[in-house]
Design a protein around this motif. Structure first.
Motif, PDB file in Angstrom:
ATOM      1  N   ALA A  99      35.805  42.313  47.289  1.00 35.27           N
ATOM      2  CA  ALA A  99      34.788  42.586  48.310  1.00 35.27           C
ATOM      3  C   ALA A  99      35.338  43.433  49.452  1.00 35.27           C
ATOM      4  N   LEU A 100      36.667  43.510  49.569  1.00 40.71           N
ATOM      5  CA  LEU A 100      37.296  44.280  50.634  1.00 40.71           C
ATOM      6  C   LEU A 100      37.240  45.766  50.294  1.00 40.71           C
ATOM      7  N   MET A 101      36.687  46.564  51.196  1.00 44.21           N
ATOM      8  CA  MET A 101      36.574  47.997  50.937  1.00 44.21           C
ATOM      9  C   MET A 101      37.880  48.714  51.284  1.00 44.21           C
ATOM     10  N   MET A 102      38.863  48.514  50.410  1.00 42.95           N
ATOM     11  CA  MET A 102      40.132  49.232  50.465  1.00 42.95           C
ATOM     12  C   MET A 102      40.404  49.728  49.046  1.00 42.95           C
ATOM     13  N   ASN A 103      41.360  50.599  48.896  1.00 44.69           N
ATOM     14  CA  ASN A 103      41.691  51.105  47.560  1.00 44.69           C
ATOM     15  C   ASN A 103      42.304  49.975  46.731  1.00 44.69           C
ATOM     16  N   SER A 104      41.573  49.527  45.733  1.00 50.03           N
ATOM     17  CA  SER A 104      42.038  48.406  44.922  1.00 50.03           C
ATOM     18  C   SER A 104      41.461  48.494  43.523  1.00 50.03           C
ATOM     19  N   ILE A 105      42.152  47.829  42.584  1.00 46.25           N
ATOM     20  CA  ILE A 105      41.637  47.629  41.228  1.00 46.25           C
ATOM     21  C   ILE A 105      41.895  46.170  40.880  1.00 46.25           C
ATOM     22  N   THR A 106      40.845  45.431  40.589  1.00 45.69           N
ATOM     23  CA  THR A 106      40.973  44.022  40.240  1.00 45.69           C
ATOM     24  C   THR A 106      40.135  43.747  38.993  1.00 45.69           C
ATOM     25  N   PHE A 107      40.240  42.526  38.479  1.00 48.22           N
ATOM     26  CA  PHE A 107      39.438  42.121  37.326  1.00 48.22           C
ATOM     27  C   PHE A 107      38.234  41.306  37.791  1.00 48.22           C
ATOM     28  N   ASP A 108      37.213  41.249  36.948  1.00 43.96           N
ATOM     29  CA  ASP A 108      35.964  40.564  37.285  1.00 43.96           C
ATOM     30  C   ASP A 108      36.140  39.057  37.136  1.00 43.96           C
ATOM     31  N   VAL A 109      36.527  38.399  38.221  1.00 42.46           N
ATOM     32  CA  VAL A 109      36.807  36.963  38.176  1.00 42.46           C
ATOM     33  C   VAL A 109      35.526  36.147  38.012  1.00 42.46           C
ATOM     34  N   THR A 110      34.417  36.629  38.538  1.00 41.02           N
ATOM     35  CA  THR A 110      33.153  35.904  38.381  1.00 41.02           C
ATOM     36  C   THR A 110      32.761  35.827  36.910  1.00 41.02           C
ATOM     37  N   ALA A 111      32.877  36.943  36.216  1.00 42.99           N
ATOM     38  CA  ALA A 111      32.555  36.967  34.787  1.00 42.99           C
ATOM     39  C   ALA A 111      33.543  36.124  33.990  1.00 42.99           C
ATOM     40  N   GLY A 112      34.825  36.195  34.344  1.00 40.59           N
ATOM     41  CA  GLY A 112      35.849  35.458  33.595  1.00 40.59           C
ATOM     42  C   GLY A 112      35.661  33.958  33.678  1.00 40.59           C
ATOM     43  N   THR A 113      35.431  33.452  34.877  1.00 45.03           N
ATOM     44  CA  THR A 113      35.258  32.006  35.031  1.00 45.03           C
ATOM     45  C   THR A 113      33.947  31.547  34.400  1.00 45.03           C
ATOM     46  N   GLN A 114      32.912  32.383  34.488  1.00 43.85           N
ATOM     47  CA  GLN A 114      31.621  32.037  33.871  1.00 43.85           C
ATOM     48  C   GLN A 114      31.753  31.965  32.351  1.00 43.85           C
ATOM     49  N   LEU A 115      32.458  32.913  31.755  1.00 44.70           N
ATOM     50  CA  LEU A 115      32.651  32.917  30.306  1.00 44.70           C
ATOM     51  C   LEU A 115      33.340  31.637  29.837  1.00 44.70           C
ATOM     52  N   ALA A 116      34.359  31.203  30.568  1.00 45.51           N
ATOM     53  CA  ALA A 116      35.114  30.011  30.175  1.00 45.51           C
ATOM     54  C   ALA A 116      34.249  28.761  30.239  1.00 45.51           C
ATOM     55  N   VAL A 117      33.535  28.596  31.351  1.00 44.79           N
ATOM     56  CA  VAL A 117      32.689  27.406  31.518  1.00 44.79           C
ATOM     57  C   VAL A 117      31.550  27.410  30.502  1.00 44.79           C
ATOM     58  N   ASP A 118      30.888  28.549  30.329  1.00 47.46           N
ATOM     59  CA  ASP A 118      29.778  28.630  29.378  1.00 47.46           C
ATOM     60  C   ASP A 118      30.233  28.275  27.961  1.00 47.46           C
TER      61      ASP A 118
ATOM     62  N   ARG B 164      42.418  31.154  44.219  1.00 46.54           N
ATOM     63  CA  ARG B 164      41.257  30.606  44.924  1.00 46.54           C
ATOM     64  C   ARG B 164      39.948  31.113  44.324  1.00 46.54           C
ATOM     65  N   MET B 165      39.924  32.387  43.951  1.00 45.81           N
ATOM     66  CA  MET B 165      38.708  32.956  43.385  1.00 45.81           C
ATOM     67  C   MET B 165      38.405  32.376  42.013  1.00 45.81           C
ATOM     68  N   ARG B 166      39.437  32.095  41.215  1.00 47.88           N
ATOM     69  CA  ARG B 166      39.196  31.485  39.901  1.00 47.88           C
ATOM     70  C   ARG B 166      38.673  30.062  40.064  1.00 47.88           C
ATOM     71  N   LEU B 167      39.249  29.332  41.005  1.00 46.43           N
ATOM     72  CA  LEU B 167      38.784  27.971  41.261  1.00 46.43           C
ATOM     73  C   LEU B 167      37.328  27.974  41.729  1.00 46.43           C
ATOM     74  N   GLU B 168      37.011  28.845  42.680  1.00 41.98           N
ATOM     75  CA  GLU B 168      35.637  28.930  43.179  1.00 41.98           C
ATOM     76  C   GLU B 168      34.684  29.364  42.073  1.00 41.98           C
ATOM     77  N   GLY B 169      35.142  30.277  41.225  1.00 38.90           N
ATOM     78  CA  GLY B 169      34.301  30.741  40.123  1.00 38.90           C
ATOM     79  C   GLY B 169      33.993  29.631  39.131  1.00 38.90           C
ATOM     80  N   TRP B 170      35.002  28.837  38.781  1.00 41.74           N
ATOM     81  CA  TRP B 170      34.768  27.689  37.891  1.00 41.74           C
ATOM     82  C   TRP B 170      33.755  26.717  38.499  1.00 41.74           C
ATOM     83  N   GLN B 171      33.952  26.395  39.785  1.00 45.66           N
ATOM     84  CA  GLN B 171      33.084  25.431  40.452  1.00 45.66           C
ATOM     85  C   GLN B 171      31.637  25.921  40.496  1.00 45.66           C
ATOM     86  N   GLN B 172      31.456  27.203  40.774  1.00 45.37           N
ATOM     87  CA  GLN B 172      30.105  27.764  40.815  1.00 45.37           C
ATOM     88  C   GLN B 172      29.474  27.774  39.422  1.00 45.37           C
ATOM     89  N   ALA B 173      30.269  28.103  38.403  1.00 43.30           N
ATOM     90  CA  ALA B 173      29.745  28.122  37.031  1.00 43.30           C
ATOM     91  C   ALA B 173      29.377  26.713  36.567  1.00 43.30           C
TER      92      ALA B 173
END
Length: 368
Positions: free
Chosen positions: A163-182, A205-214
């Protein structure tokens, strides 16, 4: 009477012209080889490089930079390379940089924090790198502080909030945690435990939050939650601790494959079959995850793609400094192997019983 000392004879420094004469080529050709320009044959390049080595000629990189030339070096600040994911990312970055005739100068940090990161960045900047890739977990303000330190040297971040508008490349943690829970819920799991990474890591922290939300989307809550430090040993110890809590769980979500390896050992030693009695899903899909026993179901983050994209993006900023700021997110996928199944399948699956008997027979054979 004291002896008169003769002044030391100053050794003549080798120049580009000396290399050209030794290699029997023009000085323009030597310059093209040094700057890794195109249109130089491999035979000529090897001949010039051999002459440079023979004469102990070292190009003056600082002078090249003062003249507006690149050093052909990029810096990489990385987490501990004993961890599988940072190691594979570093390898992918080095491989892509080499293809594009750039060298990678690395600075590894044992315990990531802002001061350690600043020291590593300063060290690489002092070596006149053309750009920096930073693969350690940083908070938003820390990213801004490091970017300011770099001045006109472009920096790219790999372990920050997307979400930080700086030059970055990351992976889609929301999709990853959702896939695992589903995946687990589709198999019928309702009692799911979580083994997260260290809270100082933004990715953890983002993976934990993603699991909890899923889980919440399925009207579920975790039955237990523990945290490790990314290492397989911590995965082993935390899973033993989980088993000692006397809570019912049929599945375990683990924040990286390395901790999942330790979890598999703890479950095996405790007499619990995977996936018959407990299903396990990792995160990363490191190169050896397919060789775990059983082979690990996990969320794949394509580290080779990340390495290539990181180098390509950084070089764009090096060659064209006015590129717009971009926070990119790469896709992830679920890799289904042998560590997930419907709950309580151990007693009812003839295939798993046959596999268990085969393993037992092999162990008995080794004792003879």
């Amino acid at each position: 009477m004291s002896a008169i000392r003769k002044p030391a004879v100053k050794t003549k420094s080798m120049t580009l012209y000396d290399v050209a004469k030794h290699a029997n080529v023009s000085y323009q050709t030597v310059s093209r080889v040094i700057n890794q320009a195109e249109h130089v044959s491999d035979k000529t390049r090897r001949k010039v490089e051999a002459s440079m080595q023979s004469l102990n000629y070292v190009p003056n990189r600082v002078a090249q930079q003062l003249a507006g030339k690149l050093s052909q070096n990029i810096g990489l600040v990385t987490s501990n390379l004993s961890l599988h994911a940072p190691s594979q990312i570093a390898s992918a970055i080095k491989s892509q940089a080499s293809k594009l005739h750039f060298n990678v100068m690395m600075s590894m940090i044992e315990q990531p924090d802002l001061d350690a990161c600043k020291n590593a960045v300063n060290n690489l900047l002092s070596q006149r790198v053309d750009g920096l890739i930073v693969n350690i977990p940083l908070e938003d303000e820390q990213v801004r502080a490091v970017t300011e330190m770099c001045g006109n040297v472009p920096a790219l971040f790999l372990d920050v909030s997307p979400a930080l508008m700086m030059n970055s490349i990351t992976f889609d943690v929301t999709a990853g945690t959702q896939l695992a829970v589903d995946h687990l819920v589709a198999q019928g799991h309702q009692h799911i435990a979580l083994l997260s990474g260290p809270p100082t890591s933004v990715s953890a922290r983002m993976r934990l939050e993603g699991w909890q939300q899923a889980l919440a989307q399925h009207q579920l809550k975790t039955c237990a939650q523990l945290q490790g430090d990314w290492s397989s040993h911590s995965g082993y110890l935390q899973t033993l601790a989980l088993l000692g809590l006397n809570v019912t769980f049929t599945a375990l979500l683990v924040a990286n494959d390395q901790m999942a390896l330790g979890a598999l050992r703890a479950l095996h030693e405790s007499g619990l079959s995977v996936p018959g009695q407990v299903s396990v899903i990792g995160y990363d899909d490191t190169e050896d995850s397919a060789c775990f026993i059983p082979p690990l179901t996990t969320i794949k983050q394509d580290f080779k793609a990340l390495g290539s994209a990181s180098v390509d993006r950084l070089l764009k900023h090096i060659h064209a400094p006015n590129q717009p700021v971009q926070a990119s997110v790469l896709p992830v996928t679920l890799i289904e192997r042998k560590t997930t199944a419907a709950p309580d399948t151990f007693a009812t699956s003839p295939q798993q019983l046959a596999e268990a008997l085969t393993v037992l027979a092999r162990q008995v054979a080794r004792l003879k």
